[in-house]
Enzyme design. Structure first.
Site, PDB file in Angstrom:
ATOM      1  N   PRO A 124       0.848  -1.355  -0.045  1.00 21.27           N
ATOM      2  CA  PRO A 124       0.040   0.010   0.127  1.00 21.27           C
ATOM      3  C   PRO A 124       0.958   1.247  -0.043  1.00 21.27           C
ATOM      4  O   PRO A 124       0.889   2.083   1.049  1.00 21.27           O
ATOM      5  CB  PRO A 124      -0.897  -0.191   1.511  1.00 21.27           C
ATOM      6  N   CYS A 125       1.529   1.583  -1.193  1.00 20.21           N
ATOM      7  CA  CYS A 125       2.150   2.720  -1.285  1.00 20.21           C
ATOM      8  C   CYS A 125       1.288   4.114  -1.071  1.00 20.21           C
ATOM      9  O   CYS A 125       1.651   5.052  -0.943  1.00 20.21           O
ATOM     10  CB  CYS A 125       3.108   2.673  -2.361  1.00 20.21           C
ATOM     11  N   HIS A 126      -0.011   3.836  -1.439  1.00 22.37           N
ATOM     12  CA  HIS A 126      -0.981   4.899  -1.383  1.00 22.37           C
ATOM     13  C   HIS A 126      -1.287   5.303  -0.121  1.00 22.37           C
ATOM     14  O   HIS A 126      -1.849   6.433   0.025  1.00 22.37           O
ATOM     15  CB  HIS A 126      -2.196   4.360  -2.026  1.00 22.37           C
TER      16      HIS A 126
END
Length: 286
Positions: A246-248
């Site tokens: 989850p780089c978001h």
């Protein structure tokens, strides 16, 4: 830019040019510092501040890019590549590749020739994705509406792999998270290839709870390198598995959402969707 800043810029620009022109001799810190008339310690600090990485790491980047070009375009042997890059042995070439590319020179040269990769396309609340997997786990996921373009990007990651357009259980488990089936998260297996630093950053991303956010600085502290926020940003930006890693959920310390490989609008939508899901009331089964 004040006078001193201009002087510093000129010195770093000169050092970068020197490294580009002389990387085959693998100059050390003292040599490059002397070239721009600075002490090694002062030059190290100044270069890192302006270039975002250390002189040694910058030299490694230049060297490995040249080695990759020789391996791919000229199909050179590992011995010839090491010599042409200015390295004293194939073991140094091996260490350089593992450190920078997260793979050995031989693995880079064969382009994933031993891999069989299944891939498929699916619709999600945030657009179409391509998801790919090896026998070990999901190796790639990306948002992309154009199936042809997304497959070409996948192939560029593993140019010599064998591809099969088919859905498997690994992909199905991965895609289930888009339908709020969080119970299967433990079944999602990943097959990641990256440098030690990248893998540390991606592992840290996996620990960010759904519905919450972290900053680049926080991630840098968690991996034990509090001054590496910029490098963390680069590693976050090279994430090969959208959404699952989850780089978001990583934003700037100012609160600004920041960039996202698959679009800032999509990033905001995913963050809002996750927060709404975690805030939904829980109902007990009767």
């Amino acid at each position: 830019m004040d006078v001193q800043s201009h002087i510093n810029y000129q010195r770093i620009a000169e050092a970068i040019q020197y490294l580009r022109e002389n990387f085959k001799s693998q100059p050390n810190l003292n040599e490059v510092a002397a070239k721009v008339h600075l002490s090694p310690s002062h030059f190290q600090r100044l270069f890192t501040e302006w270039a975002g990485t250390s002189p040694k790491k910058f030299l490694q980047y230049i060297s490995v890019e040249y080695a990759k070009k020789i391996l791919q375009e000229q199909q050179a042997s590992l011995v010839d590549t090491a010599i042409a890059t200015g390295l004293s042995s194939t073991s140094r070439l091996h260490d350089l590749f593992v450190n920078i590319e997260g793979m050995t020179p031989a693995e880079y040269k064969n382009g994933g020739a031993q891999l069989v990769i299944n891939y498929s396309f699916a619709e999600t609340p945030f657009g179409k994705v391509i998801v790919a997997s090896t026998h070990k786990g999901v190796c790639y996921m990306a948002f992309e509406e154009d199936e042809k373009k997304s497959f070409e990007r996948l192939k560029s990651k593993f140019p010599n792999a064998t591809y099969q357009k088919q859905t498997d259980v690994l992909q199905q488990n991965a895609l289930s998270v888009f339908h709020s089936d969080w119970s299967k998260l433990h079944e999602v297996k990943l097959h990641l290839r990256g440098t030690g630093f990248q893998l540390k950053v991606w592992e840290s991303l996996l620990k960010i709870p759904m519905g919450t956010l972290a900053t680049y600085g926080t991630i840098a502290q968690q991996i034990g390198n509090p001054h590496a926020s910029r490098a963390v940003g680069t590693a976050v930006g090279s994430n090969p598995v959208a959404f699952l890693i989850p780089c978001h959920r990583v934003i700037r310390s100012s609160g600004v959402l920041g960039n996202y490989m698959w679009g800032a609008t999509r990033k905001a939508a995913i963050i809002g969707w996750e927060q709404s899901k975690t805030n939904e009331p829980q109902h007990e089964a009767i």
